[in-house]
Every structure is written in C-alpha cells, then in structure tokens.
Design an enzyme around this catalytic site. Structure first.
Site, PDB file in Angstrom:
ATOM      1  N   ASN A 188       3.307  -0.583   3.237  1.00  0.00           N
ATOM      2  CA  ASN A 188       4.234  -1.012   2.128  1.00  0.00           C
ATOM      3  C   ASN A 188       5.304  -0.214   2.213  1.00  0.00           C
ATOM      4  OD1 ASN A 188       2.010  -0.977   0.266  1.00  0.00           O
ATOM      5  ND2 ASN A 188       0.675   0.698   1.190  1.00  0.00           N
ATOM      6  N   GLU A 196      -2.580  -3.390  -4.612  1.00  0.00           N
ATOM      7  CA  GLU A 196      -1.619  -2.260  -5.323  1.00  0.00           C
ATOM      8  C   GLU A 196      -0.554  -2.567  -4.710  1.00  0.00           C
ATOM      9  OE1 GLU A 196      -3.174  -0.176  -1.556  1.00  0.00           O
ATOM     10  OE2 GLU A 196      -5.093  -0.147  -2.234  1.00  0.00           O
ATOM     11  N   ASP A 209     -13.285  -0.551   2.227  1.00  0.00           N
ATOM     12  CA  ASP A 209     -11.826   0.580   2.619  1.00  0.00           C
ATOM     13  C   ASP A 209     -12.022   1.641   3.211  1.00  0.00           C
ATOM     14  OD1 ASP A 209      -9.305   0.836   3.205  1.00  0.00           O
ATOM     15  OD2 ASP A 209      -8.548   1.766   1.331  1.00  0.00           O
ATOM     16  N   GLU A 255     -10.044  -5.977  10.818  1.00  0.00           N
ATOM     17  CA  GLU A 255      -8.439  -4.619  10.808  1.00  0.00           C
ATOM     18  C   GLU A 255      -9.377  -3.602  10.740  1.00  0.00           C
ATOM     19  OE1 GLU A 255      -5.372  -4.654   7.920  1.00  0.00           O
ATOM     20  OE2 GLU A 255      -5.252  -2.590   7.946  1.00  0.00           O
ATOM     21  N   GLU A 292      -8.624   7.756   7.802  1.00  0.00           N
ATOM     22  CA  GLU A 292      -8.608   8.711   6.366  1.00  0.00           C
ATOM     23  C   GLU A 292      -9.536   9.098   5.181  1.00  0.00           C
ATOM     24  OE1 GLU A 292      -6.805   4.800   4.046  1.00  0.00           O
ATOM     25  OE2 GLU A 292      -6.787   6.263   2.148  1.00  0.00           O
TER      26      GLU A 292
HETATM   27  C1  BDP Z   1      -5.757   1.996   1.239  1.00  0.00           C
HETATM   28  C2  BDP Z   1      -4.705   3.332   1.782  1.00  0.00           C
HETATM   29  C3  BDP Z   1      -3.145   2.664   1.175  1.00  0.00           C
HETATM   30  C4  BDP Z   1      -3.045   2.243   1.999  1.00  0.00           C
HETATM   31  C5  BDP Z   1      -4.051   0.731   1.611  1.00  0.00           C
HETATM   32  C6  BDP Z   1      -4.059  -0.764   2.430  1.00  0.00           C
HETATM   33  O1  BDP Z   1      -5.474   4.655   1.008  1.00  0.00           O
HETATM   34  O2  BDP Z   1      -2.655   4.517   2.046  1.00  0.00           O
HETATM   35  O3  BDP Z   1      -1.880   1.855   1.420  1.00  0.00           O
HETATM   36  O4  BDP Z   1      -5.476   0.969   2.365  1.00  0.00           O
HETATM   37  O5  BDP Z   1      -4.553  -0.296   4.148  1.00  0.00           O
HETATM   38  O6  BDP Z   1      -6.752   2.621   2.766  1.00  0.00           O
HETATM   39  O7  BDP Z   1      -2.954  -1.762   2.184  1.00  0.00           O
END
Ligand code: BDP
Length: 669
Positions: A193, A276, A355, A377, A383
C-alpha cells in the site's frame, strides 16, 4: 559452544582460511566466517594453515584460488547452478573447500558450513553440491515511510521513521546478514500500500534507496520497491494513469531509467493494484495484463521484474448477496489472462484464496496458469495467527501448501513444482513472504517467531526440508545443543499451529477475529460487513456453501479430484468442511463427532493445550538465558489467557445459536 572432541575437530579445520578474491560479496563471506568461528569456537581465524596444514578455502571457480581449482573438477562445476555451491572435505589438499559459480554461491556455502558447525554436525567427509530449488526467494516489507509497519508486531520500521530514511545502515546490514544466511536474495523494502510520499521512492529518494541497495548487494540481495499504479498522477505530473496512454508509459520508462542509474542491480517493482482501494488499470477499463505489461516494458531494458499481486477482489461487496464470493476473485480475474503477460512479469499469488487464515485451502490459481510466471506469497507476519503474541510455527502450514497436489499435469503436480518453475518450465518463479521483523531487539517480537523467519528462508531454499529439521536447526543455532532444551522447544513449535487452530475459528471457516486490527475473538465481527468474509452461522447451521449446485461454484476452480472432493460434503476433509459447505450443527464429521461437539471439544482442548505450552516452557527455567526465558514466558502466559477468551466466546456463541449442549457438560457461559 561445542566441546570436547567435537571442538577439537572444528579447531583442527577452522583455524585458518584461504581466500584470494577481493570481490565485495566474498569479502563479506570472509567476515562472516571469521565472526562466526570466533563466536562459536572462541578463536581468531588466521590465514596460515595450522600445524597439520589444514584450512578452509573458498572462492569462485573462475577465481585464482589454487585450492578451489584443485579440489573441484569440471564434473562438479557443471552441477553447480548460478547461486549454488559445492563443498568438500579434501584430505589430499588439506582443506574444506567451498566453490561456486558466483560470489553469492560462495557466501551461501560459507553460511552452510557455519550452520553445520553451529548445529554440531560432522564436517569431515563433506562432499555435496547444493543448489537453491527456487530462483526468487523474496521478502516483502510492509513498512511505511512514517515508521509504522502495516501488520507489524515487532516494533517499528528499521528503514524509515517520521517520513525519513533512518540511515541505520548497521542495523540494515545485520538484517541483510540474517537474510542471506538463510538464502534470501530479494527484498522489497516498502509496503504494497504505497502512500503519497512513498511514490517518491523512485525519484526524489533514490540516493537513500541506493544506500540500502548497496548494503544488500554485499549479501547477494537485490532490492525491490513497491510502486503506486497512479504514480504518474502524483502532484499532477500526468493527468492520468491509464496504462495505454503514451505519456504514462513514458513517465514509467523515465522512472525506470532513473532508478537503474542509481541502483544498477535494482530488482524491480512490486504492485498491488485494484485491491482494497488501491488504484489500478480497472479505472481505465484496462485489464491487469495491460497494467503489468506497461511496467514490464519500462523495466525490461534493464533486466527488471514486475511482481504483480493477484490479491485483487471487491472489498465493498454487499453482505446480503450470497452469490458473490471473495474466494473466487483471484482466479476469476487472472485465469483468463494466462499467457498474456510479458516475460518479465511474475504474478504473486497468496497461498490461499482469502487472506492468510490459520486454515484455508490452497489457491486454485496454482495449477490454472500454464503460461505465466508465478511466485507464491506467504505471510511470516502473524496477522491472523496470533500477532507474535501467540506462538504459531508456520512452517508446517507452508509445507502443506507446497506439497498440495494441483493435478495440473496429472499425479505429480504439487504447488512446489509450480513455484520452482519446473512444472511449466517458467522463466521466473519462486517464493515471497511478508516479513515479521521490526526494530525490536530480537527482530520478531516473540522470540519463537524467529523460527518462522528462519524457517521461511530455509524452506524457500529447499522445500524438501522437513518442519522438524528446520525447527531443530533453528533451536540449536539459537539456544545451543542441549537435547533437553531442544526437545521441549521443538514440541512447542511443532504443536503450535494445531493448537492455535483448535481454539480459533473452526473447520476452515476463518475470520472470527476483531475487525481492523485482527487480534482476538469476535465471531460476528465481519459477518455483516463489506469485506466478503462470512461464516453464515444461524440457529440451524454454519459454513459457506461454495459448491457448484447450490453455492458459489468456487469448488469448480480446482482440477479433477480436488474439485470433486471439495464439492462433496461427504468427501471434503474435515478441516476445510465449513470453508466449502453449509451444514447443520449435527452434521457428523469423518472424525465421528458432530460439528457442534467438535467445536466444543477443540476449544476446550485448545485452551488446555495452550496452558500446557506455558508449563512446558517453565521446565526450561535455568536451562536458557534468563532474559530470553522471561520474554517468552510472558507471551505464553498471555497466550494461555487469551486462548480461554477465544474458547469462551466461540463456545458460548455456538451454544446460544444452536441450543445444543456440550456432551461433556463442561461450563459454557
Ligand atoms: C491483508 C492485510 C492488509 C494488507 C493486505 C494485502 O490485512 O493490511 O494490505 O492483506 O496483502 O492481509 O495487500
């Protein structure tokens, strides 16, 4: 520290070193060797052979080191790949020789020998050629310029603070040493991001970036940067980011040229687009091949790569719509684009379709893309697996994923053969993972989370290593060789994933965590939100129907028997049942238990087993360094308490929903 005969043996060979090349990486290898031997054996390494005439020698095959030339013949040299090495204990020449085709190979060989000594292995009779299985062995940092780390649980960034580069090159050098010691050869230093100021990493901040790249270079690591797809629009430089617009293309070409002028061995760009709230090609009615290829063309003249993430989904969906399925998204977006990406584009695919949950199936994109470079990945950062407050050794999970048979080319088509490039003969391939490091003194917050960082590198180098062997190495290198200590820690690590899974979301359904920060239980936290992460629990049953006939049809994204197995409520493996099926609480699992009883049992047992982790650790008091002991003890206490909270919230929730009591009549609130 080794003692007795073992120490004598090491002393006999390791007192002297013969190195002739001035190359920076080889000089770094020499420093590592001296440092490592000094700390493990307490001796200074000289350049004169000891009285028995023995030494360690290393260098490239092309270098002028006479020992390397003598020890390794044509046949061995041919077997050594670009980053591999040969190691041999040669009695005739009186040396342990490490030879490689490249300086980086020499460095890996030196770390290999240090690891053997650190884990008390025999070093006489060595004779092997070792090549990394995966080409790209990458770490992704989610560090922000302000010094925070997205999903970081080990302190702040060591690259940035307060919208400046920290300039802490010593810390960064130590980090590079750590990473290359386990074979990492690529690091992206900023968050996927990419915020406003970070778009300037490829222009204004290039001198600072070049400084870090210079540190990495000595350890065989190439630096990558995450870029913002809308970079050209920053401060209104260009009025659009349309990938087919000539001005936009020119902008990226100019940036690439500037980056390579500053960092000649720059690795390339990492891109999160249309995900996102990130900008991407969809805004302009273009597809992701258009977007990725534009960047690929800019980097191509310099040998750069585009690492394009497949984590693309609609994060603003209507939770009332039971047909939309986030799990489908990556496949639906990228499968139709197979074969359309340039040669220097690599798709980066998360291990699962959602995720990084504690349990989810393998992404069906593995096996679906025959003509596209790809890397997998993983997330080393915990997390969703306890945020480095809970212990959760993830190597067994990663191994399960890598061993998963996709059936893409019949029986022997495991994910690991897709990501090592051998199944489709891909030009680029490998493994990437989100880092779990920060500026905490021990790098990873929870000391035991170091095993994930170490294990990730080792597994990326060689996916055939077992989770047990990797744990044993890390324990021995960290705590020394005491078998009693090693036995306890090894059990803690190896049981931890299963324990964490047992007291959190059941049977693959995932997501019962607090929204946003993702720590701690919250069964309905995401149930009525836009993120596409639901469990659909009501008074009759639970689970997501992803079958073809009555559900979202996600199961059909798999190949052959995988698709059939997942689609069938009878055949679906228990641990993924609720990922694929909506079933009544009284549904009987293969284990013979009903779903509801399984939930109760695993949660009661999980909390007990979490408490046992603490008890096991307590048995080490006095056997390991006090400060380390205390640090882990504190976290294990928190975990044991927190596991009870998980147990109670989940059990209570399902007791109230279902109205069905626990057969064991334990307390449910
Ligand atoms: C999620 C996370 C977020 C990441 C996103 C990603 O919560 O913070 O930006 O993945 O992989 O697991 O881009």
């Amino acid at each position: 520290m080794p003692s007795g005969n073992q120490r004598d043996l090491y002393m006999k060979w390791c007192g002297a070193v013969k190195v002739t090349e001035e190359n920076d990486i080889i000089q770094a290898a020499l420093q590592e060797w001296r440092k490592g031997i000094e700390s493990m054996l307490g001796i200074q390494v000289g350049s004169e052979a000891n009285p028995q005439g023995l030494a360690v020698a290393f260098g490239t095959f092309q270098g002028e080191n006479p020992l390397i030339r003598r020890v390794f013949g044509e046949e061995t040299r041919r077997k050594v790949g670009p980053e591999g090495f040969a190691i041999r204990t040669s009695e005739d020449t009186g040396c342990i020789a490490i030879g490689a085709a490249s300086p980086a190979g020499v460095l890996y060989g030196v770390f290999h020998l240090l690891r053997l000594i650190g884990s008390l292995k025999n070093i006489e009779g060595l004779d092997e050629v070792v090549n990394p299985v995966n080409g790209l062995r990458m770490i992704n940092h989610w560090d922000n310029f302000d010094g925070s780390v997205e999903r970081g649980y080990a302190g702040r960034s060591f690259f940035y603070e307060n919208n400046q580069f920290t300039g802490e090159l010593e810390r960064i050098r130590d980090y590079a040493r750590l990473m290359s010691s386990v074979g990492i050869n690529a690091i992206a230093i900023n968050n996927v991001n990419v915020h406003a100021l970070e778009t300037l990493f490829i222009s204004k901040y290039l001198p600072e970036v070049a400084g870090i790249a210079g540190v990495f270079r000595r350890y065989g690591i190439r630096l990558f940067l995450s870029v913002n797809f809308a970079g050209p629009m920053h401060e209104g430089e260009v009025g659009t980011a349309d990938p087919l617009d000539p001005e936009v293309r020119k902008w990226w070409q100019d940036r690439a040229a500037e980056v390579y002028a500053a960092v000649p061995d720059f690795g390339g760009f990492v891109v999160k687009a249309d995900s996102e709230n990130r900008p991407g090609p969809f805004t302009y009615g273009r597809d992701h091949a258009d977007g990725a290829n534009m960047l690929a063309e800019a980097l191509e003249p310099f040998g750069g790569l585009v690492i394009w993430r497949c984590f693309v989904y609609n994060c603003k969906q209507d939770w009332r719509d039971r047909k939309t399925d986030r799990a489908r998204a990556a496949y639906d977006h990228f499968k139709p684009l197979d074969g359309k990406f340039n040669d220097n584009v690599i798709l980066q695919i998360k291990n699962g379709p959602m995720d990084f949950q504690v349990r989810e199936p393998v992404s069906p994109l593995f096996g679906a893309l025959e003509r596209t470079n790809q890397v997998i990945e993983f997330q080393i950062a915990q997390e969703y697996t306890g945020q480095q407050r809970h212990v959760c050794y993830l190597v067994p999970q990663w191994k399960e994923v890598l061993d998963f048979n996709t059936y893409a080319q019949g029986e022997a088509s495991p994910v690991k053969r897709i990501v090592d490039g051998s199944l489709w003969g891909s030009r680029h391939s490998g493994i990437a993972a989100v880092s779990n490091t920060g500026n905490d003194r021990n790098w990873t917050g929870h000391l035991l989370a170091q095993a994930n960082l170490y294990g990730y590198g080792r597994l990326a180098w060689n996916p055939e290593l077992t989770a047990e062997a990797i744990a044993a190495e890390w324990i021995s290198l960290t705590f020394g060789p005491d078998p009693a200590v090693s036995g306890v820690i090894s059990r803690i690590l190896l049981d931890s994933w299963n324990i964490y899974e047992s007291y959190t979301a059941p049977l693959g359904v995932g997501w019962m965590i607090n929204p946003e920060h993702h720590y701690g239980p919250n069964v309905d936290g995401y149930e009525y939100s836009q993120w596409g992460t639901y469990h659909y629990a009501d008074h009759k049953g639970i689970g997501v129907d992803r079958t073809v006939k009555t559900g979202t049809g996600y199961s059909a994204q798999y190949i052959g028997s995988n698709a059939e197995r997942y689609d069938s409520v009878e055949e679906c493996p228990d641990e993924l049942l609720l990922f694929f099926h909506h079933v009544p609480y009284t549904h009987v699992l293969h284990s013979g238990k009903t779903v509801i009883q399984h939930i109760y049992d695993t949660h009661f047992e999980g909390a007990e087993r979490a408490a046992e982790l603490l008890a096991a650790w307590s048995s080490l008091k006095g056997s390991i360094r006090e400060d380390l002991y205390i640090q882990v003890e504190e976290r294990l206490k928190e975990q044991a308490d927190h596991a009870k909270e998980w147990r109670d919230q989940i059990n209570t929730y399902f007791y109230r929903k279902s109205g069905i009591g626990d057969a064991g009549q334990r307390t449910i609130y």
